[in-house]
Scaffold this motif. Sequence first.
Motif, mmCIF file in Angstrom:
data_model
loop_
_atom_site.group_PDB
_atom_site.id
_atom_site.type_symbol
_atom_site.label_atom_id
_atom_site.label_comp_id
_atom_site.label_asym_id
_atom_site.label_seq_id
_atom_site.Cartn_x
_atom_site.Cartn_y
_atom_site.Cartn_z
ATOM 1 N N TRP A 19 21.631 50.631 -92.081
ATOM 2 C CA TRP A 19 20.646 51.271 -92.933
ATOM 3 C C TRP A 19 21.344 51.719 -94.204
ATOM 4 C CZ3 TRP A 19 15.489 53.476 -91.580
ATOM 5 C CH2 TRP A 19 14.917 52.784 -90.505
ATOM 6 N N SER A 30 15.609 44.804 -91.241
ATOM 7 C CA SER A 30 15.408 45.714 -90.117
ATOM 8 C C SER A 30 15.015 47.111 -90.587
ATOM 9 C CB SER A 30 16.672 45.779 -89.255
ATOM 10 O OG SER A 30 17.789 46.171 -90.039
ATOM 11 N N GLN A 31 15.434 47.487 -91.791
ATOM 12 C CA GLN A 31 15.087 48.788 -92.352
ATOM 13 C C GLN A 31 13.764 48.739 -93.103
ATOM 14 O OE1 GLN A 31 18.153 50.388 -94.857
ATOM 15 N NE2 GLN A 31 17.084 52.301 -95.254
ATOM 16 N N ARG A 33 11.166 47.114 -92.592
ATOM 17 C CA ARG A 33 10.020 47.102 -91.680
ATOM 18 C C ARG A 33 9.614 48.503 -91.237
ATOM 19 N NH1 ARG A 33 12.617 43.781 -87.219
ATOM 20 N NH2 ARG A 33 10.739 44.352 -86.052
ATOM 21 N N HIS A 34 10.473 49.482 -91.444
ATOM 22 C CA HIS A 34 10.178 50.848 -91.013
ATOM 23 C C HIS A 34 9.823 51.769 -92.179
ATOM 24 C CE1 HIS A 34 12.422 49.269 -87.521
ATOM 25 N NE2 HIS A 34 11.693 50.127 -86.833
ATOM 26 N N GLU A 39 4.664 42.386 -90.780
ATOM 27 C CA GLU A 39 5.524 43.454 -90.273
ATOM 28 C C GLU A 39 5.792 44.554 -91.286
ATOM 29 O OE1 GLU A 39 8.906 42.009 -87.893
ATOM 30 O OE2 GLU A 39 8.193 39.990 -88.378
ATOM 31 N N ASP A 64 4.645 47.639 -93.888
ATOM 32 C CA ASP A 64 3.614 48.662 -94.053
ATOM 33 C C ASP A 64 3.276 48.742 -95.532
ATOM 34 O OD1 ASP A 64 1.911 50.784 -93.863
ATOM 35 O OD2 ASP A 64 3.408 52.244 -93.217
#
Length: 404
Positions: free
Chosen positions: A6, A84-85, A87-88, A104, A106
Amino acid sequence: MQDHRWVLNPVGRHGVPWLTRTGCKKVLVMMDQMVAGTRLLDLLPLLEVDHRVQVVFTMPEPPEFWRASHEFVEAQGGVVIPWSQARHLRFDLAIAAGQFGIDEVDAPVMLVPHGYGFGQYRLRPRVAGDDRKLVMNLDREHLMRDGRVRAEVVVLIHHAEREVLARTCPEALPHAVVAGNIAFDRLLASLEARERYRRALKATGRRKLVVISSTWTSQSAFGRHPDLFERIMDQLPPDDYQVVGLLHPNIWAHHGRRQVRAWLEGCLRAGLGLVPPEEGWRAALIAADVVVGDYGSVTGYAAGLGTPLLLAAEPDDAPLEGSPTEALLDTAWRWKPERALLPQLEELAASHTPDTYIEVRRRLTSRPGQAAAILRRTMYGLLGLTEPARPACASPVALPTLVS
């Protein structure tokens, strides 16, 4: 290859204490491969200069990982967030030129085409035998998941694509925006710089510039004719002709820069100007006196500019009816490798007129000169921002560089 680190960034909550400019709308640029990324770079000048906007990049991980695509994204100089980051995190807008990962994120997604539109794709076998289907990015398989349209906006370059969409995925029609062709508009905006581009490509004095263009796959010009560059350069007097090569980014990405350069080493020593995959193809097309190409979109753009061309390769399958590729294949002169090249060029020059490829040009866009304004209006609508007062214009392309 997943990157699970991250990173501190200006859009995540952990980066807030380090922000210099606060309250910005957050835009995620999703570059799943180099060729798609080059189209997204056409859009970014329409919004990234706005002080109310912060742009960051990510690389959605398709099933096949291409190192060259990651290197391309890293080279843009923007903040790159691992997939991977990304997506959050929450974004106000995501822009993509491919479908990988758009479910995937937001964010409201704006899906744009690369090449010369979603409608360039061909008829291909579904399975062995005669059963065939349209393979393009305008069908339910690509545009829908779990009963909903995957993108808030699906950008089209031509009203004919809207007619295709009505047949292949009518549920997406309310999401479709016919914006025209920003890549072609940038070509037209660059025409006044032709002589500057020619000098940068070493087409000086009375030398004519011959551009050799190849898309990718074994059906392409470079795939069907591995000695394409050697055969053409051997027949053109260097005092009279400069030759420049344009290879599809996927050739570079899949085979590797070192290998591509090694394959063309003899031609490079003989004076071939090789344009890197990231940018330069548009400047080369504007500078060209003649193009030797295939069914790929770069050859189609050359035709749209009215440039004389010889077709060196055709696809095995029929093109989509009504597409620019169909018009190109219907009209273009064929290169005959068994014949001497110079007489072919003379015959081509004698038969070519400015209207030879008028139908290709018509199919490249149904909103000529309007793409920048429509795209900016669409992006700002998704962001919930008022547009800047300055007009939205397609910017001229930069001077080209050559692979050394």
